[in-house]
Enzyme design. Structure first.
Site, mmCIF file in Angstrom:
data_model
loop_
_atom_site.group_PDB
_atom_site.id
_atom_site.type_symbol
_atom_site.label_atom_id
_atom_site.label_comp_id
_atom_site.label_asym_id
_atom_site.label_seq_id
_atom_site.Cartn_x
_atom_site.Cartn_y
_atom_site.Cartn_z
ATOM 1 N N PRO A 184 39.551 -17.478 6.521
ATOM 2 C CA PRO A 184 39.287 -17.331 7.961
ATOM 3 C C PRO A 184 37.977 -18.031 8.335
ATOM 4 C CG PRO A 184 38.735 -15.306 6.821
ATOM 5 C CD PRO A 184 39.337 -16.217 5.784
ATOM 6 N N ASP A 354 32.938 -19.946 6.555
ATOM 7 C CA ASP A 354 33.778 -18.832 6.113
ATOM 8 C C ASP A 354 33.298 -17.564 6.823
ATOM 9 O OD1 ASP A 354 35.053 -16.775 4.754
ATOM 10 O OD2 ASP A 354 34.767 -17.667 2.767
ATOM 11 N N HIS A 355 34.138 -17.023 7.716
ATOM 12 C CA HIS A 355 33.718 -15.885 8.540
ATOM 13 C C HIS A 355 33.681 -14.573 7.750
ATOM 14 C CE1 HIS A 355 32.482 -14.048 12.120
ATOM 15 N NE2 HIS A 355 33.270 -14.647 12.979
ATOM 16 N N ARG A 356 34.134 -14.576 6.517
ATOM 17 C CA ARG A 356 34.054 -13.361 5.711
ATOM 18 C C ARG A 356 32.612 -13.071 5.292
ATOM 19 N NH1 ARG A 356 38.223 -14.935 1.083
ATOM 20 N NH2 ARG A 356 36.937 -16.818 1.276
ATOM 21 N N ILE A 357 31.800 -14.116 5.191
ATOM 22 C CA ILE A 357 30.430 -13.920 4.712
ATOM 23 C C ILE A 357 29.370 -14.465 5.662
ATOM 24 C CG2 ILE A 357 31.090 -13.861 2.282
ATOM 25 C CD1 ILE A 357 30.245 -16.802 2.084
#
Length: 382
Positions: A184, A354-357
């Site tokens: 994502p 990376d929108h997870r981090i």
């Protein structure tokens, strides 16, 4: 150089004609050793390799650590060394042919007396030399890799179309791009004045420094202050703060793309970094990059400014947290806070993350720092 690490060494045993002085099973009395030269894994994404050329010919003596064959992986061509000394008795996979990772590509013996035995075994394709479970390269004729960009068969869709198979590099790029779709991501763009950077570039280009190196150095300096943008999420459950800042720089090649890595870009001065970049480019064009020179990046940079591109989206490489896409520097009319107009050179940078981090505020703060470095670039030469 890559090393041909030895698999479990198979051996051919013969019975002795006289009784041994000690009670040793006859099958342990070895008169000949035939060692396999196996197709090595030259990158983490490599599933098979292509023989570019054999440096040694059948019957040639080989020293331990000596290069015997040039292999094309999905990233580069590499000289591969033998782990053992001996004589190259038989070549199982010829120039231009492919074999899976771990498959035998040649046979090495210790003495000339063993050459005939090895060649007989190589000729008997139905009689594997490898230990059970291993693939023998000649058990089926290897498929030659088609020449790059050569149409080999007509498409069923129409007589005016041709099917062109991927090269190994194109196949690797394809796998990486598909893998990237599972992450994502989001993007943030930023407009940066480049007048000061352009002035600095006019000075340092006389010493061989390119704009790409300036941008890589500026990105590395900004990452020091924003380590989360240099982090990576590889398992979906945690993320890793990388202790080194290694800038991957996208380089287009005929029929593919590769990302040579400027390692420790924050620690090297501008001129040493430029020297490293020239060395990497030379090895890239010769397809001689070592695995650690293209797979150790922690942050990626793609610069299309030299082509006049204003802005573009870059696809996040697997295993990295962010990639910066840099457009061209162009004259732009800008209004200041008092309403006065002026013309300045500006460029648009667009970062995919990376929108997870990495969150929006993280990326915005990083871009602010990067912008300050570009607009006041004196620190780049310190």
């Amino acid at each position: 150089m890559a090393s041909l690490l030895p698999p479990k060494i198979p051996s051919i045993s013969f019975s002795s004609s006289t009784a041994a002085p000690r009670r040793i099973p006859r099958r342990q009395l070895v008169r000949a050793k035939i060692r396999e030269i196996s197709m090595p894994a030259l990158s983490s994404t490599m599933t098979e390799g292509k023989i570019v050329s054999w440096i040694k010919s059948e019957g040639d003596h080989v020293s331990k650590g000596e290069s015997v064959v040039v292999i094309e992986s999905d990233k580069a061509d590499m000289d591969v060394e033998s782990f053992h000394g001996g004589i190259l008795a038989a070549i199982l996979v010829s120039d231009g042919q492919t074999a899976p990772i771990g498959a035998p590509i040649g046979l090495l013996v210790e003495t000339e007396d063993e050459i005939a035995e090895a060649r007989a075994k190589a000729a008997a394709q139905s009689s594997p030399i490898a230990e059970p479970g291993k693939v023998v390269a000649n058990s089926a004729p290897p498929t030659a890799s088609p020449p790059q960009a050569e149409a080999i068969s007509p498409a069923t869709a129409g007589s005016n179309s041709n099917i062109v198979p991927f090269t190994k590099m194109q196949a690797a790029v394809s796998r990486n791009m598909v893998e990237s779709l599972t992450v994502p991501v989001f993007r943030v763009s930023y407009s940066i004045s480049t007048d000061a950077l352009d002035a600095l570039y006019e000075k340092v280009k006389l010493k061989g420094v390119t704009m790409t190196v300036l941008l890589a150095k500026a990105a590395a300096m900004a990452l020091v202050q924003h380590p989360v943008v240099n982090a990576a999420c590889k398992d979906g459950n945690s993320f890793v703060y990388n202790t080194r800042i290694n800038i991957s720089v996208a380089v287009a090649l005929e029929g593919g793309l590769i990302t040579p890595v400027l390692q420790d870009a924050d620690k090297l001065d501008l001129y040493l970094l430029s020297k490293k970049w020239k060395q990497l480019l030379k090895k890239t064009r010769a397809k001689q990059l070592q695995p650690h020179e293209y797979n150790s990046g922690t942050f990626a940079l793609s610069n299309l400014g030299m082509f006049g591109v204003d802005i573009f989206d870059a696809i996040l490489p697997p295993g990295q947290g962010a990639i910066m896409a840099v457009g061209a520097s162009k004259p732009t009319v800008i209004a200041d806070k008092d309403g006065f107009f002026s013309v300045k050179n500006t460029m648009l940078v667009n970062v995919t993350a990376d929108h997870r981090i990495i969150y929006g505020a993280d990326l915005a703060a990083f871009l602010q720092t990067f912008s300050k470095i570009i607009e006041n670039p004196e620190s780049l030469t310190m």
